[in-house]
Design a protein around this motif. Structure first.
Motif, short mmCIF file in Angstrom:
data_model
loop_
_atom_site.label_atom_id
_atom_site.label_comp_id
_atom_site.label_asym_id
_atom_site.label_seq_id
_atom_site.Cartn_x
_atom_site.Cartn_y
_atom_site.Cartn_z
N HIS A 260 -8.96 -7.08 27.46
CA HIS A 260 -9.35 -7.13 26.04
C HIS A 260 -8.82 -5.89 25.31
O HIS A 260 -8.58 -4.84 25.90
N SER A 261 -8.69 -6.05 23.98
CA SER A 261 -8.01 -4.99 23.21
C SER A 261 -8.94 -3.82 22.86
O SER A 261 -8.48 -2.71 22.67
N VAL A 262 -10.25 -4.10 22.73
CA VAL A 262 -11.21 -3.09 22.25
C VAL A 262 -10.71 -2.47 20.94
O VAL A 262 -10.75 -1.25 20.74
N LEU A 263 -10.27 -3.34 20.05
CA LEU A 263 -9.76 -2.88 18.75
C LEU A 263 -10.69 -3.25 17.59
O LEU A 263 -10.48 -2.81 16.46
N SER A 264 -11.73 -4.08 17.85
CA SER A 264 -12.59 -4.52 16.74
C SER A 264 -13.23 -3.32 16.03
O SER A 264 -13.40 -3.33 14.81
N ASN A 268 -12.58 -3.06 12.11
CA ASN A 268 -13.71 -3.21 11.19
C ASN A 268 -13.92 -1.97 10.33
O ASN A 268 -14.44 -2.06 9.22
N TYR A 358 -20.07 -1.60 23.79
CA TYR A 358 -19.05 -2.66 23.85
C TYR A 358 -19.41 -3.67 24.93
O TYR A 358 -19.88 -3.31 26.01
N ASP A 392 -18.92 -2.22 16.89
CA ASP A 392 -18.18 -2.99 15.88
C ASP A 392 -19.11 -3.84 15.01
O ASP A 392 -18.66 -4.74 14.31
N MET A 398 -21.07 -10.35 12.27
CA MET A 398 -22.11 -10.63 13.25
C MET A 398 -22.79 -11.98 13.00
O MET A 398 -23.04 -12.76 13.91
N ASN A 401 -21.48 -15.32 14.15
CA ASN A 401 -21.40 -15.29 15.61
C ASN A 401 -22.78 -15.46 16.25
O ASN A 401 -22.92 -16.17 17.24
P1 FAD Z 1 -10.52 -9.02 21.81
O1 FAD Z 1 -11.06 -9.97 22.78
O2 FAD Z 1 -9.41 -8.15 22.22
O3 FAD Z 1 -10.09 -9.88 20.51
C1 FAD Z 1 -9.20 -9.36 19.52
C2 FAD Z 1 -9.87 -9.26 18.18
O4 FAD Z 1 -10.19 -10.54 17.68
C3 FAD Z 1 -11.16 -8.47 18.15
O5 FAD Z 1 -10.91 -7.08 18.10
C4 FAD Z 1 -11.84 -9.01 16.89
O6 FAD Z 1 -11.41 -8.31 15.76
C5 FAD Z 1 -11.33 -10.44 16.81
N1 FAD Z 1 -12.33 -11.40 17.28
C6 FAD Z 1 -12.38 -12.01 18.48
N2 FAD Z 1 -13.38 -12.91 18.52
C7 FAD Z 1 -14.00 -12.85 17.33
C8 FAD Z 1 -15.11 -13.52 16.75
N3 FAD Z 1 -15.81 -14.46 17.41
N4 FAD Z 1 -15.49 -13.17 15.51
C9 FAD Z 1 -14.82 -12.23 14.81
N5 FAD Z 1 -13.75 -11.58 15.30
C10 FAD Z 1 -13.34 -11.89 16.53
N6 FAD Z 1 -17.12 -8.94 16.59
C11 FAD Z 1 -17.17 -7.89 15.79
O7 FAD Z 1 -16.13 -7.34 15.40
N7 FAD Z 1 -18.36 -7.38 15.37
C12 FAD Z 1 -19.53 -7.92 15.75
O8 FAD Z 1 -20.56 -7.46 15.31
C13 FAD Z 1 -19.50 -9.03 16.64
N8 FAD Z 1 -20.64 -9.60 17.09
C14 FAD Z 1 -20.59 -10.67 17.94
C15 FAD Z 1 -21.78 -11.23 18.39
C16 FAD Z 1 -21.75 -12.34 19.22
C17 FAD Z 1 -23.03 -12.96 19.68
C18 FAD Z 1 -20.52 -12.88 19.62
C19 FAD Z 1 -20.48 -14.09 20.50
C20 FAD Z 1 -19.34 -12.32 19.19
C21 FAD Z 1 -19.36 -11.21 18.34
N9 FAD Z 1 -18.18 -10.61 17.89
C22 FAD Z 1 -18.24 -9.53 17.04
C23 FAD Z 1 -16.88 -11.19 18.22
C24 FAD Z 1 -16.22 -10.64 19.50
O9 FAD Z 1 -17.11 -10.71 20.57
C25 FAD Z 1 -15.73 -9.21 19.31
O10 FAD Z 1 -14.91 -9.14 18.16
C26 FAD Z 1 -14.90 -8.75 20.49
O11 FAD Z 1 -15.66 -8.85 21.67
C27 FAD Z 1 -14.43 -7.33 20.28
O12 FAD Z 1 -13.78 -6.85 21.41
P2 FAD Z 1 -12.20 -6.68 21.46
O13 FAD Z 1 -11.75 -5.88 20.31
O14 FAD Z 1 -11.86 -6.22 22.82
O15 FAD Z 1 -11.73 -8.17 21.22
#
Ligand code: FAD
Ligand code: DLZ
Ligand code: SF4
Length: 507
Positions: A260-264, A268, A358, A392, A398, A401
């Motif tokens: 995963h990217s951990v870029l959210s 955001n 995270y 994030d 949120m 989701n």
């Molecule tokens: P990666 O898996 O690497 O994905 C790349 C990017 O895609 C993320 O950085 C994010 O910007 C975007 N993304 C992926 N899935 C979603 C999604 N379902 N909704 C919106 N963006 C998405 N994301 C948040 O940014 N903030 C939150 O508060 C948040 N709350 C969540 C709560 C629940 C119950 C669930 C199921 C999902 C939530 N998400 C949230 C979406 C997602 O889980 C996270 O964006 C993601 O886990 C962030 O990790 P990453 O950057 O490694 O994502």
């Protein structure tokens, strides 16, 4: 006359709408305030990240010659809220004219509207779909499904398009993804940054002011400025993106981030823009560095899901986050705050949430979200937990989701059926069950995994609502085929489990 330009803690982009209006004589207002730091009990890492990134961004603007009025949390003059800070700065600079970029939460939009200054809230055009774009797309549709919105966004942005056709001949490559966990992960996790002087000062401040919030402040390793966030993006694209698709849904105890990217967190807050992130991924595909299934999957998360959940939040209005279509009222049990539990999947996910602020998508959806829905927890309490747990977390991303996707509390606006599963899914997609006191394969009796009991009890409890849903027909058929005494045992054991949970007994 000078004007105040308000920049919030998640608007740290030079190109954010309000800052683009800056002209000589204006004053940029930024403030660390008690109200934003406490409206939920944020994870300490989120508060530290926000304040450190705000301080560094303010210093950058000042270096570029902008006039910046920055209020640290400990400033004795601090008004305690953003409207109070605006009023104080307005008096100081003899103006009532304020330009802001629309906040990402209804409560703050309302607070700015109520503030007795002339505040213009500009659209936040860091997002690729404006409110009007989303409304135009949604208007007249019977169902607001992500897939159709996403295809529209691909066409509009031209991302991963070859003429009018999707790159690789398909819109969605999910059938190549969703593999179970790999034996070894080659990524090594997201880039870690050693705290600099600014970060170190903020860590001391957060330690002093928020000692009781859930979560570990240290070790702190997030990027806190644009340069660092871009390095984290480069590392992800180079080392993790090629495997992102395949292992997107997998979970491993020993590797919290997989690919995963951990870029959210950075997206955001404004340290990265969505377009620069997806363009970097698209370039990796065009250069032959990453396969289409990985890049398409990644791009879909950002121009699809991320824009879509924001569209829903703003279209549905302030009451969306308070919906409770299934009338769930059970109190959030203490295991969400790290109280010991024998359920290894929950324990691992909560532990990682505590240490890193995270958890990846499937942990949020299919472990904690699934468990909360099966137990019938109050969706507002569930949302508050997610808001307090992740770096994030903002309501605009949120709510759809949690309220929509995981808790079905919007009655099916976002999800066509509830995301519920028995232990099977977690067993297939993770290594959690191997180290668990419960047995994923045991359906009833001694050692039966709670997910196996709660899953059927949930379906039984909500039969009136879901039995007619064609996507759930097979589940109900399976349930109905079970022997009556087996069904009775499952319901009774599920009941015992839920009672123990409500009484605060260890589970
Ligand atoms: P990666 O898996 O690497 O994905 C790349 C990017 O895609 C993320 O950085 C994010 O910007 C975007 N993304 C992926 N899935 C979603 C999604 N379902 N909704 C919106 N963006 C998405 N994301 C948040 O940014 N903030 C939150 O508060 C948040 N709350 C969540 C709560 C629940 C119950 C669930 C199921 C999902 C939530 N998400 C949230 C979406 C997602 O889980 C996270 O964006 C993601 O886990 C962030 O990790 P990453 O950057 O490694 O994502
Ligand atoms: C998350 C956050 C925190 C913890 N603190 C501040 C703050 O002190 N000042 C500020 O301007 N912004 C902060 N933020 C981000 C805001 O909460 C965010 O802008 C709103 O929730 C809207 O998305
Ligand atoms: Fe979770 Fe059940 Fe697996 Fe234990 S057996 S890790 S409780 S799914």
């Amino acid at each position: 006359m000078s004007r105040l330009i308000l920049v919030l803690g998640d608007q740290l982009t030079r190109e954010v709408a309000a800052l683009r209006q800056y002209r000589d004589g204006d004053v940029v207002v930024m403030a660390e305030v008690e109200s934003e730091a406490t409206y939920v009990r944020h994870h300490p890492k989120k508060i530290a990240f926000t304040f450190a990134a705000m301080r560094k961004f303010a210093a950058r603007l000042a270096d570029e010659g902008l006039r910046v009025a920055y209020t640290p949390l400990d400033d004795p003059e601090n008004g305690g809220s953003l409207p109070a800070e605006l009023l104080r700065r307005a008096e100081e600079h003899g103006t009532t004219d304020v330009i802001a970029t629309e906040p990402g939460e209804w409560r703050l939009i309302a607070a700015l509207e109520e503030c007795p200054l002339d505040i213009r809230q500009l659209q936040d055009d860091r997002f690729l779909a404006s409110h009007a774009d989303f409304d135009r797309w949604a208007e007249g549709r019977r169902e607001l499904r992500l897939e159709w919105f996403y295809r529209d966004m691909r066409r509009r942005t031209g991302l991963l398009m070859e003429g009018d056709e999707p790159a690789g001949g398909q819109w969605n490559f999910d059938h190549d993804n969703r593999r179970p966990p790999p034996d070894a992960v080659e990524f090594g996790g997201p880039m870690h940054f050693t705290p600099d002087e600014t970060v170190a000062e903020v860590l001391d401040l957060v330690e002093r002011r928020f000692p009781d919030n859930f979560g570990d402040l240290r070790p702190f390793w997030f990027a806190t400025d644009q340069g660092q966030a871009r390095r984290a993006l480069t590392r992800f694209v180079k080392h993790a993106l090629p495997n992102f698709g395949a292992y997107q849904d997998a979970m491993l105890s020993g590797d919290r981030f997989l690919y995963h990217s951990v870029l959210s967190i950075y997206l955001n807050a404004g340290l990265l823009t969505p377009l620069e992130v997806v363009r970097a991924a698209e370039t990796a595909w065009r250069d032959g560095h990453a396969p289409i299934n990985a890049v398409e999957g990644f791009v879909r998360q950002i121009i699809g899901w991320r824009e879509y959940v924001r569209g829903i939040y703003f279209r549905e209005g302030p009451d969306y986050a308070r919906r409770n279509a299934l009338n769930h009222t059970r109190q959030l049990p203490p295991l969400f705050w790290g109280e010991p539990t024998r359920m290894n999947c929950i324990a691992r996910t909560v532990e990682q949430t505590r240490t890193d602020a995270y958890a990846h998508h499937i942990q949020r959806l299919m472990v904690t979200g699934n468990f909360a829905l099966l137990c019938g927890l109050d969706p507002q309490q569930v949302q508050d937990w997610y808001m307090a747990s992740y770096a994030d977390a903002y309501e605009w991303v949120m709510s759809a989701n949690v309220i929509g996707m995981t808790q079905f509390a919007d009655g099916g606006l976002v999800a066509s059926k509830p995301y519920v599963s028995s232990a099977n899914y977690i067993d297939r997609m993770s290594d959690y069950c191997g180290g668990c006191a419960y047995s994923a394969r045991t359906k009833t009796g001694e050692g039966a995994c709670p997910f196996n009991l709660l899953y059927w009890a949930f379906l039984d409890r909500h039969r009136d609502r879901f039995a007619a849903n064609p996507r759930m027909a097979q589940m109900y058929a399976t349930w109905d085929r079970m022997a009556a005494d087996k069904r009775a045992t499952i319901l009774s054991e599920a009941d015992t489990f839920l009672n123990r949970l409500s009484q605060g007994a260890p589970v």
